[in-house]
Design a protein around this motif. Structure first.
Motif, PDB file in Angstrom:
ATOM      1  N   ALA A 204       0.833  -1.213   0.000  1.00  0.00           N
ATOM      2  CA  ALA A 204       0.000   0.000   0.000  1.00  0.00           C
ATOM      3  C   ALA A 204       0.862   1.254   0.000  1.00  0.00           C
ATOM      4  CB  ALA A 204      -0.930  -0.007   1.206  1.00  0.00           C
ATOM      5  N   ASP A 205       0.328   2.310  -0.591  1.00  0.00           N
ATOM      6  CA  ASP A 205       0.984   3.609  -0.539  1.00  0.00           C
ATOM      7  C   ASP A 205       0.826   4.210   0.857  1.00  0.00           C
ATOM      8  OD1 ASP A 205       1.697   3.437  -3.204  1.00  0.00           O
ATOM      9  OD2 ASP A 205      -0.126   4.472  -3.903  1.00  0.00           O
ATOM     10  N   GLU A 206       1.829   4.974   1.266  1.00  0.00           N
ATOM     11  CA  GLU A 206       1.740   5.624   2.578  1.00  0.00           C
ATOM     12  C   GLU A 206       0.545   6.563   2.651  1.00  0.00           C
ATOM     13  OE1 GLU A 206       5.089   7.465   4.247  1.00  0.00           O
ATOM     14  OE2 GLU A 206       6.381   5.701   4.172  1.00  0.00           O
ATOM     15  N   SER A 207       0.204   7.188   1.520  1.00  0.00           N
ATOM     16  CA  SER A 207      -0.930   8.116   1.522  1.00  0.00           C
ATOM     17  C   SER A 207      -2.231   7.393   1.847  1.00  0.00           C
ATOM     18  CB  SER A 207      -1.035   8.816   0.164  1.00  0.00           C
ATOM     19  OG  SER A 207      -1.190   7.850  -0.884  1.00  0.00           O
ATOM     20  N   ALA A 208      -2.384   6.148   1.372  1.00  0.00           N
ATOM     21  CA  ALA A 208      -3.605   5.381   1.655  1.00  0.00           C
ATOM     22  C   ALA A 208      -3.677   5.023   3.136  1.00  0.00           C
ATOM     23  CB  ALA A 208      -3.636   4.119   0.799  1.00  0.00           C
ATOM     24  N   ILE A 209      -2.549   4.643   3.714  1.00  0.00           N
ATOM     25  CA  ILE A 209      -2.532   4.325   5.149  1.00  0.00           C
ATOM     26  C   ILE A 209      -2.796   5.583   5.965  1.00  0.00           C
ATOM     27  CG2 ILE A 209      -1.085   3.477   7.030  1.00  0.00           C
ATOM     28  CD1 ILE A 209       0.349   1.699   5.020  1.00  0.00           C
ATOM     29  N   SER A 210      -2.159   6.686   5.588  1.00  0.00           N
ATOM     30  CA  SER A 210      -2.340   7.946   6.326  1.00  0.00           C
ATOM     31  C   SER A 210      -3.793   8.402   6.303  1.00  0.00           C
ATOM     32  CB  SER A 210      -1.442   9.035   5.725  1.00  0.00           C
ATOM     33  OG  SER A 210      -0.080   8.709   5.877  1.00  0.00           O
ATOM     34  N   GLU A 211      -4.426   8.268   5.150  1.00  0.00           N
ATOM     35  CA  GLU A 211      -5.826   8.692   5.051  1.00  0.00           C
ATOM     36  C   GLU A 211      -6.726   7.830   5.935  1.00  0.00           C
ATOM     37  OE1 GLU A 211      -9.302   9.289   1.619  1.00  0.00           O
ATOM     38  OE2 GLU A 211      -7.270   8.648   1.075  1.00  0.00           O
ATOM     39  N   ALA A 212      -6.395   6.540   6.056  1.00  0.00           N
ATOM     40  CA  ALA A 212      -7.223   5.638   6.858  1.00  0.00           C
ATOM     41  C   ALA A 212      -7.087   5.910   8.352  1.00  0.00           C
ATOM     42  CB  ALA A 212      -6.861   4.188   6.549  1.00  0.00           C
ATOM     43  N   ILE A 213      -5.910   6.292   8.806  1.00  0.00           N
ATOM     44  CA  ILE A 213      -5.681   6.450  10.250  1.00  0.00           C
ATOM     45  C   ILE A 213      -5.566   7.914  10.647  1.00  0.00           C
ATOM     46  CG2 ILE A 213      -4.490   4.222  10.274  1.00  0.00           C
ATOM     47  CD1 ILE A 213      -1.854   5.754  10.598  1.00  0.00           C
ATOM     48  N   ALA A 214      -6.044   8.808   9.808  1.00  0.00           N
ATOM     49  CA  ALA A 214      -5.827  10.240  10.022  1.00  0.00           C
ATOM     50  C   ALA A 214      -6.470  10.778  11.305  1.00  0.00           C
ATOM     51  CB  ALA A 214      -6.352  11.038   8.818  1.00  0.00           C
ATOM     52  N   LYS A 215      -7.402  10.031  11.897  1.00  0.00           N
ATOM     53  CA  LYS A 215      -8.075  10.527  13.101  1.00  0.00           C
ATOM     54  C   LYS A 215      -7.315  10.177  14.389  1.00  0.00           C
ATOM     55  CE  LYS A 215     -11.632  12.330  10.995  1.00  0.00           C
ATOM     56  NZ  LYS A 215     -12.973  11.750  11.125  1.00  0.00           N
ATOM     57  N   VAL A 216      -6.347   9.276  14.331  1.00  0.00           N
ATOM     58  CA  VAL A 216      -5.628   8.898  15.549  1.00  0.00           C
ATOM     59  C   VAL A 216      -4.535   9.925  15.844  1.00  0.00           C
ATOM     60  CG1 VAL A 216      -6.062   6.465  15.068  1.00  0.00           C
ATOM     61  CG2 VAL A 216      -3.874   7.476  14.406  1.00  0.00           C
ATOM     62  N   GLY A 217      -4.063   9.933  17.087  1.00  0.00           N
ATOM     63  CA  GLY A 217      -2.996  10.851  17.450  1.00  0.00           C
ATOM     64  C   GLY A 217      -1.688  10.485  16.778  1.00  0.00           C
ATOM     65  N   PHE A 218      -0.950  11.507  16.329  1.00  0.00           N
ATOM     66  CA  PHE A 218       0.361  11.326  15.694  1.00  0.00           C
ATOM     67  C   PHE A 218       0.283  10.382  14.487  1.00  0.00           C
ATOM     68  CE2 PHE A 218       0.989  11.997  20.266  1.00  0.00           C
ATOM     69  CZ  PHE A 218       1.740  13.176  20.245  1.00  0.00           C
ATOM     70  N   TRP A 219      -0.727  10.586  13.649  1.00  0.00           N
ATOM     71  CA  TRP A 219      -0.975   9.668  12.546  1.00  0.00           C
ATOM     72  C   TRP A 219       0.151   9.663  11.511  1.00  0.00           C
ATOM     73  CZ3 TRP A 219      -1.356  11.964   7.728  1.00  0.00           C
ATOM     74  CH2 TRP A 219      -1.625  13.341   7.710  1.00  0.00           C
ATOM     75  N   ARG A 220       0.800  10.791  11.300  1.00  0.00           N
ATOM     76  CA  ARG A 220       1.906  10.812  10.335  1.00  0.00           C
ATOM     77  C   ARG A 220       3.039   9.900  10.794  1.00  0.00           C
ATOM     78  NH1 ARG A 220       0.347  16.256  10.338  1.00  0.00           N
ATOM     79  NH2 ARG A 220      -0.333  17.058   8.313  1.00  0.00           N
ATOM     80  N   ARG A 221       3.406  10.039  12.060  1.00  0.00           N
ATOM     81  CA  ARG A 221       4.488   9.217  12.601  1.00  0.00           C
ATOM     82  C   ARG A 221       4.092   7.737  12.606  1.00  0.00           C
ATOM     83  NH1 ARG A 221       6.368  11.119  18.339  1.00  0.00           N
ATOM     84  NH2 ARG A 221       6.549  13.044  17.105  1.00  0.00           N
ATOM     85  N   LYS A 222       2.843   7.458  12.953  1.00  0.00           N
ATOM     86  CA  LYS A 222       2.402   6.070  13.019  1.00  0.00           C
ATOM     87  C   LYS A 222       2.337   5.429  11.634  1.00  0.00           C
ATOM     88  CE  LYS A 222      -0.159   6.685  17.346  1.00  0.00           C
ATOM     89  NZ  LYS A 222      -1.478   6.740  17.995  1.00  0.00           N
ATOM     90  N   THR A 223       2.072   6.226  10.606  1.00  0.00           N
ATOM     91  CA  THR A 223       2.097   5.690   9.248  1.00  0.00           C
ATOM     92  C   THR A 223       3.476   5.125   8.924  1.00  0.00           C
ATOM     93  OG1 THR A 223       0.395   7.244   8.477  1.00  0.00           O
ATOM     94  CG2 THR A 223       1.825   6.257   6.803  1.00  0.00           C
ATOM     95  N   GLY A 224       4.512   5.900   9.244  1.00  0.00           N
ATOM     96  CA  GLY A 224       5.871   5.418   9.016  1.00  0.00           C
ATOM     97  C   GLY A 224       6.212   4.213   9.869  1.00  0.00           C
ATOM     98  N   TYR A 225       5.747   4.226  11.119  1.00  0.00           N
ATOM     99  CA  TYR A 225       6.020   3.096  12.016  1.00  0.00           C
ATOM    100  C   TYR A 225       5.395   1.800  11.480  1.00  0.00           C
ATOM    101  CZ  TYR A 225       7.712   6.228  15.735  1.00  0.00           C
ATOM    102  OH  TYR A 225       8.426   7.121  16.474  1.00  0.00           O
ATOM    103  N   ILE A 226       4.168   1.889  10.989  1.00  0.00           N
ATOM    104  CA  ILE A 226       3.484   0.687  10.501  1.00  0.00           C
ATOM    105  C   ILE A 226       4.198   0.119   9.273  1.00  0.00           C
ATOM    106  CG2 ILE A 226       1.347  -0.139   9.438  1.00  0.00           C
ATOM    107  CD1 ILE A 226      -0.171   1.769  11.291  1.00  0.00           C
TER     108      ILE A 226
END
Length: 400
Positions: A204-226
């Motif tokens: 998956a693209d990072e943008s797709a993951i970021s859009e899905a989890i955008a409501k959680v805290g620190f979503w940008r950082r968590k996208t990279g972590y996942i």
């Protein structure tokens, strides 16, 4: 007038001084002059000169030669003039430093401590308090009961995917309420094609993951972590969740709390207590730590030193739900808690105070009318157990 200038010895070679036109320098004809072959054509003004003369006492010496030798060179065995380019030296040093850092072995993951050198004593009457909270919890339906990290695996069929979904849910839950985490997990599963797998996350693209989890805290950082965690699992753990605390904590974005909970939920392995802000706050309010602990890790080590092992898997779920509904971080509902009878040193009780006052109304004509108005005031009064010191409530920045 005869010239005072002495004839130069045939063993010396004369050359004009580069520092003053009227000065002549002499050097040993048999000595070698070596220049750094790697030096760049662009020379630095900084010059290092090492002049060393063999059998110095056997050679005649003129004043200019003596002056030049004394000023420019120490005594030694050979004559060497070395020119260095300042920029070249700096760049070479930086290159060596970079190569050294690159060749150095990666820093070893620090082991997660499992016990205290000196165990914390069990607090008095802790079992009565524990059983009371457990009884109250049995009558409460908290967000963690229906939307906790253990619920993420229910939509997966393959055991490997169930374990990975649990880990991802734990990573998303940091600094985020369970309701938001549960919605983000569902949206991420949909974005990945219906199943949370290591392969689907990597594809998956990072943008797709970021859009899905955008409501959680620190979503940008968590996208990279996942994304990074999925890559680590594929490379080092055969695309599955590891089975030790230290291996789990080596993954990006995974801490001790997530590691202990992941082992309990995903592998049914009980090696410690998952302590989050709720467990940290409530156990301090109960006075179970002397002195009060400052971090969840200190709380975990204290609890593990005296709480029976068979209770380790249950205490997190029990206290999280209790903290979400009753023992809130701000404005705890002590009036609904059975421990406010004096067993909780941080309990407070709402006291209602009433007072009456008379208001007289007069009109131009007619009888005098008096009205009584009742003022109601409420205030929180701390109820402190006689043998315990009250603890101030700890702030809570997350939901789960």
């Amino acid at each position: 007038m005869p010239s005072a200038k002495r004839a130069a010895s045939p063993l010396l070679v004369a050359r004009p001084s580069p520092y003053h036109a009227s000065v002549t320098l002499f050097s040993n004809a048999s000595s070698l002059i070596t220049v750094d072959a790697d030096a760049s054509p662009r020379r630095s003004k900084r010059v290092k000169v090492d002049v060393k003369v063999e059998d110095e006492d056997s050679l005649p010496e003129t004043r200019p030669a003596k002056k030049a030798r004394t000023k420019l060179a120490p005594r030694a065995s050979t004559s060497t003039v070395k020119l260095e380019e300042a920029e070249g030296v700096k760049s070479s040093r930086a290159k060596v430093k970079r190569e050294t850092s690159a060749s150095a072995s990666p820093r070893k993951q620090k082991a997660i401590p499992q016990s205290l050198d000196t165990p914390h004593p069990a607090p008095p009457n802790w079992r009565d308090t524990y059983d009371t909270i457990k009884r109250m919890r049995s009558k409460i339906v908290a967000p963690v009961d229906t939307m906790g990290c253990d619920q993420a695996q229910n939509k997966e069929t393959e055991p490997q995917n169930r374990r990975f979904a649990t880990l991802v849910s734990l990573m998303l839950s940091s600094q985020t309420k369970d309701e938001v985490t549960d919605a983000a997990v569902a949206k991420l599963r949909e974005a990945l094609g219906g199943s949370i797998t290591v392969g689907a996350v990597l594809a998956a693209d990072e943008s797709a993951i970021s859009e899905a989890i955008a409501k959680v805290g620190f979503w940008r950082r968590k996208t990279g972590y996942i994304k990074q965690t999925a890559q680590h699992l594929q490379d080092d753990f055969d695309s599955d969740v590891p089975k030790t605390v230290d291996e789990l904590c080596s993954l990006p974005g995974v801490g001790p709390k997530m590691a202990f909970l992941a082992l309990q939920v995903a592998w049914n392995i009980n090696v410690g207590i998952g302590v989050d802000v709720h467990v940290h706050r409530i156990t301090n309010r109960l006075g179970w730590h002397k002195p009060p602990t400052k971090t969840p890790e200190q709380t975990r080590l204290n609890l593990q030193s005296w709480l029976p092992t068979e209770l380790h898997p249950d205490i997190n779920h029990m206290l999280v739900g209790f903290g979400q509904v009753v023992c809130l971080p701000v404005g705890p509902r002590c009036g609904e808690c059975e421990l406010s009878d004096g067993r909780c040193p941080s309990a407070s009780k709402t006291v209602v105070k009433t007072s009456t006052r008379k208001v007289t109304s007069r009109r131009m004509a007619g009888p005098k009318v008096e009205i009584e108005v009742e003022d109601v005031k409420t205030e929180e009064v701390k109820i402190t157990a006689p043998s315990d010191e009250p603890l101030s409530p700890l702030s809570d920045a997350s939901g789960a």
